[in-house]
Design a protein around this motif. Structure first.
Motif, PDB file in Angstrom:
ATOM      1  N   TYR A  14       0.849  -1.194   0.000  1.00  0.00           N
ATOM      2  CA  TYR A  14       0.000   0.000   0.000  1.00  0.00           C
ATOM      3  C   TYR A  14       0.882   1.241   0.000  1.00  0.00           C
ATOM      4  CZ  TYR A  14       1.243   0.279   4.931  1.00  0.00           C
ATOM      5  OH  TYR A  14       1.953   0.370   6.094  1.00  0.00           O
ATOM      6  N   PHE A  15       0.257   2.390  -0.189  1.00  0.00           N
ATOM      7  CA  PHE A  15       1.032   3.631  -0.144  1.00  0.00           C
ATOM      8  C   PHE A  15       0.150   4.772   0.340  1.00  0.00           C
ATOM      9  CE2 PHE A  15      -0.723   6.087  -3.618  1.00  0.00           C
ATOM     10  CZ  PHE A  15      -1.411   5.106  -4.340  1.00  0.00           C
ATOM     11  N   SER A  16       0.821   5.832   0.786  1.00  0.00           N
ATOM     12  CA  SER A  16       0.118   7.049   1.216  1.00  0.00           C
ATOM     13  C   SER A  16       0.756   8.241   0.518  1.00  0.00           C
ATOM     14  CB  SER A  16       0.213   7.206   2.734  1.00  0.00           C
ATOM     15  OG  SER A  16       1.559   7.136   3.148  1.00  0.00           O
ATOM     16  N   ARG A  43      -5.586   5.745  -5.929  1.00  0.00           N
ATOM     17  CA  ARG A  43      -6.200   5.046  -4.795  1.00  0.00           C
ATOM     18  C   ARG A  43      -5.232   4.786  -3.617  1.00  0.00           C
ATOM     19  NH1 ARG A  43      -8.604   3.333  -9.430  1.00  0.00           N
ATOM     20  NH2 ARG A  43      -7.154   1.645  -9.813  1.00  0.00           N
ATOM     21  N   PRO A  44      -4.729   5.866  -3.024  1.00  0.00           N
ATOM     22  CA  PRO A  44      -3.853   5.692  -1.845  1.00  0.00           C
ATOM     23  C   PRO A  44      -4.643   5.103  -0.674  1.00  0.00           C
ATOM     24  CG  PRO A  44      -4.493   7.998  -2.106  1.00  0.00           C
ATOM     25  CD  PRO A  44      -5.000   7.285  -3.319  1.00  0.00           C
ATOM     26  N   LEU A  45      -3.947   4.377   0.193  1.00  0.00           N
ATOM     27  CA  LEU A  45      -4.637   3.834   1.378  1.00  0.00           C
ATOM     28  C   LEU A  45      -5.056   4.991   2.289  1.00  0.00           C
ATOM     29  CD1 LEU A  45      -5.282   0.962   2.603  1.00  0.00           C
ATOM     30  CD2 LEU A  45      -3.419   1.449   4.207  1.00  0.00           C
ATOM     31  N   PRO A 308      -3.672  -0.031  -6.348  1.00  0.00           N
ATOM     32  CA  PRO A 308      -4.576  -1.168  -6.185  1.00  0.00           C
ATOM     33  C   PRO A 308      -5.611  -1.231  -7.307  1.00  0.00           C
ATOM     34  CG  PRO A 308      -5.036   0.529  -4.539  1.00  0.00           C
ATOM     35  CD  PRO A 308      -3.868   1.019  -5.350  1.00  0.00           C
ATOM     36  N   ALA A 309      -6.097  -2.426  -7.562  1.00  0.00           N
ATOM     37  CA  ALA A 309      -7.140  -2.582  -8.577  1.00  0.00           C
ATOM     38  C   ALA A 309      -8.348  -1.760  -8.149  1.00  0.00           C
ATOM     39  CB  ALA A 309      -7.511  -4.048  -8.700  1.00  0.00           C
ATOM     40  N   SER A 310      -9.066  -1.212  -9.120  1.00  0.00           N
ATOM     41  CA  SER A 310     -10.218  -0.385  -8.741  1.00  0.00           C
ATOM     42  C   SER A 310     -11.323  -1.268  -8.177  1.00  0.00           C
ATOM     43  CB  SER A 310     -10.728   0.397  -9.936  1.00  0.00           C
ATOM     44  OG  SER A 310     -11.021  -0.490 -10.966  1.00  0.00           O
ATOM     45  N   PRO A 311     -12.047  -0.747  -7.172  1.00  0.00           N
ATOM     46  CA  PRO A 311     -13.134  -1.544  -6.616  1.00  0.00           C
ATOM     47  C   PRO A 311     -14.209  -1.737  -7.662  1.00  0.00           C
ATOM     48  CG  PRO A 311     -13.176   0.692  -5.743  1.00  0.00           C
ATOM     49  CD  PRO A 311     -11.959   0.588  -6.612  1.00  0.00           C
ATOM     50  N   PRO A 312     -14.943  -2.856  -7.625  1.00  0.00           N
ATOM     51  CA  PRO A 312     -15.939  -3.065  -8.657  1.00  0.00           C
ATOM     52  C   PRO A 312     -16.999  -1.978  -8.626  1.00  0.00           C
ATOM     53  CG  PRO A 312     -16.022  -4.801  -6.979  1.00  0.00           C
ATOM     54  CD  PRO A 312     -14.893  -3.904  -6.620  1.00  0.00           C
TER      55      PRO A 312
END
Ligand code: FAD
Length: 327
Positions: A14-16, A43-45, A308-312
């Protein structure tokens, strides 16, 4: 933040992203558009918002935290310094953060006046808070577990007027252990380019006899290289060493801004890939000092497969696939 890290599937990284509050209305509206774009695309955490030493950006930092947390719905961490800050200012910052729904504070001491990189100092007499640990203790005392608290650490040691003999891990370690005992939940590091120094630092913490760092998230700080002059200045200010192998690669292209950025993306990507491959007790995370800039960090994140993969999308056809099939 630590709940979100703990909820990540095994093997995930993950990353910020860190942002500072712009000084002008024009700067704010540019950043707003950029933040919106970056948070959707990358999409950062979580994101973090810096705090001007002595509270010099208090209002603007809180406005930016509000934009991130409330309007963009991003998990937001507010940096908060405590030296040269009155108790009233600290209380107000914490109350305001809570009212905005911010649940994460990076508890810092702040730099003494003049040597600050983060803003103009306002001269406020303060005796309540001398070190970051005083702030960690205070937040825990006043707010219990409401805030998830991060603290700073320095892979190459912290250079400070309080110990003129120089920077060293030996000096910092006992105080870092104390910050953990006082209730810190995660560690975020100073920027560095010496990956071997980082490896040694992390190993030393993980194996420390106190056991204080065994499983705690340690998030290395990454500074994308935006220009030759800027990186020279930043490494000098932060007392981060540039290994000769990196300096040589940048020196060759120093007159060509585009090439400096390109080599910079290569360098950061190599550092991240190396750290990602090292075994650790939990998901690997990376914190980016973005300087409110978009391109270099985006290239690095793409290159290192950190997005990260995009949420559905609930409206897309994929959502239908998840529905139970009719008999
Ligand atoms: P501390 O943990 O208090 O340590 C400071 C120094 O004092 C260290 O050298 C430590 O070894 C020593 N020390 C600690 N406790 C004691 C003690 N009891 N007795 C004697 N010595 C002691 N600054 C800003 O102004 N705004 C920001 O938004 C900001 N964000 C940052 C984000 C990150 C990730 C990092 C790494 C730094 C950030 N800083 C920021 C800079 C930071 O405020 C400075 O580096 C500051 O000089 C030290 O802060 P600290 O929280 O590490 O202090």
């Amino acid at each position: 933040i630590t709940d979100k890290i703990a909820a990540l599937p095994p093997g995930t990284s993950y990353f910020s992203l860190e942002f500072f509050p712009p000084k002008t209305a024009m700067g704010s509206s540019n950043l707003r558009a950029r933040l919106d774009r970056m948070s959707r695309a990358l999409r950062p955490l979580f994101v973090t918002v810096t705090w001007g030493a002595g509270g010099s950006t208090a209002e603007k930092s809180l406005e930016l935290a509000e934009l991130c947390q409330r309007e963009l719905g991003l998990t937001t961490c507010l940096h908060l310094t405590c030296t040269n800050m009155s108790k009233e200012l600290v209380d107000k910052a914490l109350e305001d953060a809570k009212a905005l729904g911010v649940r994460n504070i990076l508890a810092l001491r702040g730099d003494p006046p003049r040597s600050s990189e983060y803003g103009t100092e306002t001269a406020v007499e303060a005796e309540e808070f001398e070190w970051a640990i005083d702030l960690v203790r205070y937040i825990r005392k006043m707010y219990g577990d409401y805030f998830c608290i991060g603290v700073a650490a320095y892979p190459e040691g912290h250079a400070d007027e309080s110990h003129p003999e120089g920077q060293s891990m030996e000096h910092d370690l006992p105080y870092l252990v104390e910050k953990m005992k006082a209730g810190a939940d995660f560690i975020m590091t100073q920027l560095f380019f010496d990956v071997e120094a980082y490896d040694a630092f992390e190993k030393r913490l993980r194996e420390h006899e106190s056991g204080a760092f065994k499983t705690i998230p340690i998030i290395p700080g990454m500074m994308p290289i935006q220009s030759y002059q800027m990186i020279k200045r930043t490494t000098k200010l932060s007392h981060a060493k540039m290994p000769p192998s990196i300096t040589e690669r940048l020196d060759v292209v120093r007159g060509d801004d585009e090439m400096v950025k390109k080599i910079g993306v290569d360098i950061l990507s190599e550092i991240i890939t190396h750290i990602k491959d090292e075994p650790g007790p939990g998901p690997r995370g990376f914190h980016f000092y973005t300087l409110n800039l978009e391109k270099a960090v985006s290239f690095i994140l793409e290159r290192t497969d950190l997005i990260p993969a995009s949420p559905p999308d609930p409206d897309s056809e994929y959502a239908i696939i998840d529905l139970p099939l009719q008999p």
